[in-house]
Enzyme design. Structure first.
Site, short mmCIF file in Angstrom:
data_model
loop_
_atom_site.label_atom_id
_atom_site.label_comp_id
_atom_site.label_asym_id
_atom_site.label_seq_id
_atom_site.Cartn_x
_atom_site.Cartn_y
_atom_site.Cartn_z
N HIS A 125 14.99 7.44 1.05
CA HIS A 125 14.37 7.30 2.37
C HIS A 125 14.85 6.06 3.09
O HIS A 125 14.23 5.62 4.06
CB HIS A 125 12.84 7.29 2.24
N ASP B 210 11.00 -0.50 0.39
CA ASP B 210 10.66 -1.92 0.36
C ASP B 210 11.78 -2.84 -0.13
O ASP B 210 11.63 -4.06 -0.07
CB ASP B 210 9.41 -2.15 -0.48
N PRO C 67 0.83 -1.21 0.00
CA PRO C 67 0.00 0.00 0.00
C PRO C 67 0.86 1.25 0.00
O PRO C 67 1.96 1.26 0.55
CB PRO C 67 -0.80 -0.11 1.30
N ASP C 68 0.36 2.30 -0.67
CA ASP C 68 1.05 3.57 -0.55
C ASP C 68 0.80 4.09 0.86
O ASP C 68 0.16 3.43 1.67
CB ASP C 68 0.60 4.56 -1.63
N PHE C 69 1.31 5.25 1.17
CA PHE C 69 1.19 5.75 2.54
C PHE C 69 -0.06 6.59 2.75
O PHE C 69 -0.66 6.54 3.81
CB PHE C 69 2.43 6.58 2.91
N ARG C 70 -0.45 7.38 1.77
CA ARG C 70 -1.40 8.45 2.03
C ARG C 70 -2.80 8.31 1.45
O ARG C 70 -3.66 9.11 1.76
CB ARG C 70 -0.78 9.76 1.54
N ASN D 292 11.15 4.53 -2.27
CA ASN D 292 10.53 3.35 -1.68
C ASN D 292 11.47 2.71 -0.66
O ASN D 292 12.67 2.65 -0.87
CB ASN D 292 10.17 2.34 -2.76
#
Length: 194
Positions: free
Chosen positions: A110, A93, A12-15, A91
């Site tokens: 990040h 991940d 899932p994306d964050f927002r 990302n």
């Protein structure tokens, strides 16, 4: 057409309201969703992050519930053909490295799960120890064992709110951007910078 690299892998994306990661954290007892990645909150209560990390930690091989997408393999193909200078990603991940991209070709702006550090002593922590602490998570035992062994709290080298981007990001951006012939931007909402 927008290419969603990690979202296409099922991450899932964050927002996004309703389906984004932040909207799925109500059972974590957080003061606000972003606290899961807030360094000052992590220092007070690392347990919610370790609980989430169990869901998103990238395992190698068939054990990983998230697999690299064709977009990740496209980036690796560019490397295999000798035309990729570098892959910069926001990302966390690690799907680029799971797709076979060498770590030296990746700049994780990040951070990601490819390395871990004690935030109090700056000691490097082997990723397999971090993984065991996350998956042996039973109450607080996993992170507590790491804290005792390394002299402070340990987390994957993901950039939390309250931390600076890695120096490596700025060094490679300064080196690589002026030298590239083509810059491909994909899989971003452009909501977070850099």
């Amino acid at each position: 057409e927008q290419v969603q690299r990690s979202v296409s892998a099922g991450i899932p994306d964050f927002r996004t309201p309703g389906s984004g990661l932040y909207s799925q954290l109500s059972s974590y007892g957080l003061p606000y969703p972003e606290a899961i990645f807030d360094l000052s909150f992590f220092r007070r209560n690392p347990a919610p992050f370790y609980r989430l990390a169990k869901e998103i930690f990238p395992l190698s091989g068939d054990k990983n519930k998230y697999k690299p997408t064709p977009a990740h393999y496209f980036i690796r193909l560019l490397h295999d053909k000798g035309i990729l200078r570098r892959c910069f990603t926001q990302n966390i991940d690690s799907l680029e490295t799971l797709a076979g991209l060498p770590c030296e070709k990746l700049v994780a702006a990040h951070g990601n799960f490819d390395s871990a550090t004690c935030i109090d002593t700056q000691r490097n922590v082997p990723v397999d120890e971090m993984e065991r602490a996350i998956f042996d998570f039973d109450g607080n035992k996993g992170w507590e064992r790491l804290r005792e062994k390394y002299g402070g709290l340990v987390k994957p080298d993901i950039v939390f709110f309250g931390e600076n981007l890695p120096l490596h990001f700025f060094q490679k951006a300064e080196e690589d951007f002026p030298a590239c012939d083509l810059l491909i931007v994909m899989g971003t909402s452009l909501v977070v910078q850099p």
